[in-house]
Design a protein around this motif. Structure first.
Motif, PDB file in Angstrom:
ATOM      1  N   VAL A 224      -9.173  -7.710   2.598  1.00 36.39           N
ATOM      2  CA  VAL A 224      -8.390  -6.512   2.882  1.00 36.39           C
ATOM      3  C   VAL A 224      -8.839  -5.406   1.941  1.00 36.39           C
ATOM      4  O   VAL A 224      -8.975  -5.619   0.732  1.00 36.39           O
ATOM      5  CB  VAL A 224      -6.877  -6.788   2.714  1.00 36.39           C
ATOM      6  CG1 VAL A 224      -6.077  -5.499   2.894  1.00 36.39           C
ATOM      7  CG2 VAL A 224      -6.424  -7.842   3.720  1.00 36.39           C
ATOM      8  N   ASP A 225      -9.086  -4.220   2.495  1.00 35.52           N
ATOM      9  CA  ASP A 225      -9.580  -3.097   1.703  1.00 35.52           C
ATOM     10  C   ASP A 225      -8.479  -2.050   1.539  1.00 35.52           C
ATOM     11  O   ASP A 225      -7.653  -1.859   2.428  1.00 35.52           O
ATOM     12  CB  ASP A 225     -10.791  -2.469   2.397  1.00 35.52           C
ATOM     13  CG  ASP A 225     -11.671  -1.672   1.450  1.00 35.52           C
ATOM     14  OD1 ASP A 225     -11.316  -1.567   0.272  1.00 35.52           O
ATOM     15  OD2 ASP A 225     -12.705  -1.162   1.910  1.00 35.52           O
ATOM     16  N   GLY A 226      -8.474  -1.377   0.399  1.00 34.43           N
ATOM     17  CA  GLY A 226      -7.518  -0.290   0.175  1.00 34.43           C
ATOM     18  C   GLY A 226      -6.159  -0.723  -0.324  1.00 34.43           C
ATOM     19  O   GLY A 226      -5.211   0.066  -0.314  1.00 34.43           O
ATOM     20  N   THR A 227      -6.046  -1.956  -0.792  1.00 35.11           N
ATOM     21  CA  THR A 227      -4.753  -2.465  -1.254  1.00 35.11           C
ATOM     22  C   THR A 227      -4.188  -1.634  -2.404  1.00 35.11           C
ATOM     23  O   THR A 227      -2.974  -1.458  -2.519  1.00 35.11           O
ATOM     24  CB  THR A 227      -4.886  -3.935  -1.693  1.00 35.11           C
ATOM     25  OG1 THR A 227      -5.371  -4.710  -0.591  1.00 35.11           O
ATOM     26  CG2 THR A 227      -3.543  -4.495  -2.137  1.00 35.11           C
ATOM     27  N   ALA A 228      -5.059  -1.118  -3.261  1.00 32.94           N
ATOM     28  CA  ALA A 228      -4.610  -0.390  -4.454  1.00 32.94           C
ATOM     29  C   ALA A 228      -4.266   1.070  -4.182  1.00 32.94           C
ATOM     30  O   ALA A 228      -3.919   1.800  -5.114  1.00 32.94           O
ATOM     31  CB  ALA A 228      -5.675  -0.461  -5.541  1.00 32.94           C
ATOM     32  N   ASN A 229      -4.343   1.504  -2.935  1.00 30.25           N
ATOM     33  CA  ASN A 229      -4.021   2.893  -2.612  1.00 30.25           C
ATOM     34  C   ASN A 229      -2.576   3.231  -2.961  1.00 30.25           C
ATOM     35  O   ASN A 229      -1.684   2.381  -2.813  1.00 30.25           O
ATOM     36  CB  ASN A 229      -4.229   3.166  -1.120  1.00 30.25           C
ATOM     37  CG  ASN A 229      -5.673   3.504  -0.785  1.00 30.25           C
ATOM     38  OD1 ASN A 229      -6.466   3.801  -1.669  1.00 30.25           O
ATOM     39  ND2 ASN A 229      -6.001   3.470   0.482  1.00 30.25           N
TER      40      ASN A 229
ATOM     41  N   ILE B 280       0.851   9.768  -2.948  1.00 30.23           N
ATOM     42  CA  ILE B 280      -0.474  10.208  -2.523  1.00 30.23           C
ATOM     43  C   ILE B 280      -0.759  11.611  -3.038  1.00 30.23           C
ATOM     44  O   ILE B 280      -1.837  11.899  -3.579  1.00 30.23           O
ATOM     45  CB  ILE B 280      -0.598  10.149  -0.988  1.00 30.23           C
ATOM     46  CG1 ILE B 280      -0.589   8.687  -0.516  1.00 30.23           C
ATOM     47  CG2 ILE B 280      -1.875  10.851  -0.511  1.00 30.23           C
ATOM     48  CD1 ILE B 280      -0.535   8.520   0.982  1.00 30.23           C
ATOM     49  N   SER B 281       0.211  12.501  -2.914  1.00 27.14           N
ATOM     50  CA  SER B 281       0.027  13.874  -3.401  1.00 27.14           C
ATOM     51  C   SER B 281      -0.235  13.899  -4.895  1.00 27.14           C
ATOM     52  O   SER B 281      -1.089  14.639  -5.388  1.00 27.14           O
ATOM     53  CB  SER B 281       1.255  14.727  -3.069  1.00 27.14           C
ATOM     54  OG  SER B 281       1.388  14.884  -1.671  1.00 27.14           O
ATOM     55  N   ASP B 282       0.494  13.069  -5.647  1.00 25.14           N
ATOM     56  CA  ASP B 282       0.314  13.021  -7.098  1.00 25.14           C
ATOM     57  C   ASP B 282      -1.097  12.571  -7.474  1.00 25.14           C
ATOM     58  O   ASP B 282      -1.665  13.024  -8.466  1.00 25.14           O
ATOM     59  CB  ASP B 282       1.335  12.070  -7.732  1.00 25.14           C
ATOM     60  CG  ASP B 282       2.743  12.659  -7.762  1.00 25.14           C
ATOM     61  OD1 ASP B 282       2.876  13.880  -7.551  1.00 25.14           O
ATOM     62  OD2 ASP B 282       3.698  11.893  -7.988  1.00 25.14           O
TER      63      ASP B 282
END
Length: 317
Positions: free
Chosen positions: A146-151, A158-160
């Protein structure tokens, strides 16, 4: 208050990544400036055919062309992608003045936006790279994880992590409402990767393969997993997130398998530190072992200006 481009549109089923260089003539600069200012309208006119397809397009501008194209002070951290030479692999630096990151739940919508952009850009640009990505099962890469787990999760988080606020611009008014973005195209040696046991693969990535559970970090001074090397902290121990929207790409019939890495951040140094830790190693000499199986063939940096700045590009033409 500057409006932002849709950097937080989220992982889609389909994506197209286009990188162009602009021909070095005044007429080409003027023509491209006009096209870029119209990108939000072009996307809107196509997306009205199916609003549920969530068609979006983010425009990034490279440092080499910024002064001629934007005619505003360049964002403070904007510079070409720096080559990072490690013992195993080199993070190559490749040309690119303009990035289009097109996303949609429908491949045909991405296709149509690319077609209309090419019609309008005409002979004013030179294609450096075109990659079509797709969502692979439950957001996995072609290595099977799985990719992007740490997003960061949630609009505020997200804005921060991604959008440069007025309070953080340090007098860099051009950057407000914008974001830095780094892209790399990786090709995988799946035959060699699949020769590893699942346990060996998990040790390299730092997560379990089937259920995506994070594994414990190795002790200091020992070989670190990919997820650890890609976690960036400042001198005070504060962790800095980036927003990845990586996509698999490839063709089994031609034997090409890859991951298109794309990371948005309000601080460019965070992504560059990640590259340094992966390619040189932390500690130095212990590079990210994923690079034993994945080779970067492109590397470029862009700045995503605010929507206000983007749409104003054509005002003086």
């Amino acid at each position: 208050m500057s409006q932002c481009q849709p950097v937080d549109a989220g992982l889609s089923r389909s994506a197209t990544f286009l990188v162009f260089s602009i021909l070095p003539t005044d007429s080409s600069i003027q023509s491209v400036r006009s096209v870029l200012s119209n990108v939000p309208d072009i996307a809107k006119n196509i997306s009205i055919r199916d609003v549920n397809a969530n068609l979006t397009c983010v425009v990034g501008i490279g440092s080499q062309v910024w002064d001629r194209l934007v005619r505003l002070p360049r964002p403070a951290e904007l510079h070409p992608f720096p080559e990072v030479r490690g013992a195993k692999q080199t993070a190559v630096s490749t040309p690119g003045d303009i990035l289009f990151h097109i996303r949609s739940e429908r491949r045909d919508m991405c296709f149509e936006l690319e077609r209309q952009l090419m019609d309008q850009l005409g002979g004013n640009v030179r294609l450096e790279d075109q990659t079509v990505g797709f969502r692979y099962f439950d957001a996995r890469d072609l290595l099977g994880f799985v990719d992007g787990t740490a997003n960061p999760v949630g609009t505020a988080a997200i804005s921060d992590a991604v959008i440069i606020p007025e309070s953080d611009n340090g007098g860099d008014a051009t950057a407000v409402g914008g974001s830095y973005v780094v892209i790399q195209k990786y090709l995988h040696n799946l035959k060699a990767w699949k020769a590893l046991s699942t346990e060996q693969q998990e040790a390299i990535i730092g997560r379990t393969k089937s259920d995506n559970i994070e594994l414990d970090d190795a002790d200091d001074g020992q070989q670190q997993a990919h997820k650890t090397l890609a976690t960036i902290e400042d001198a005070a121990g504060n962790e800095h997130d980036v927003l990845r929207d990586n996509m698999p790409f490839g063709s089994p019939s031609t034997g090409q398998f890859g991951t298109y890495f794309i990371a948005y951040s309000r601080k460019l140094w965070v992504v560059e530190k990640m590259m340094e830790r992966m390619f040189i190693g932390h500690p130095p000499g212990l590079h990210d072992r994923i690079l034993d199986f994945s080779t970067p063939v492109t590397g470029s940096t862009f700045f995503v200006p605010s929507l206000n700045t983007l749409t104003a590009l054509g005002d003086d033409d």
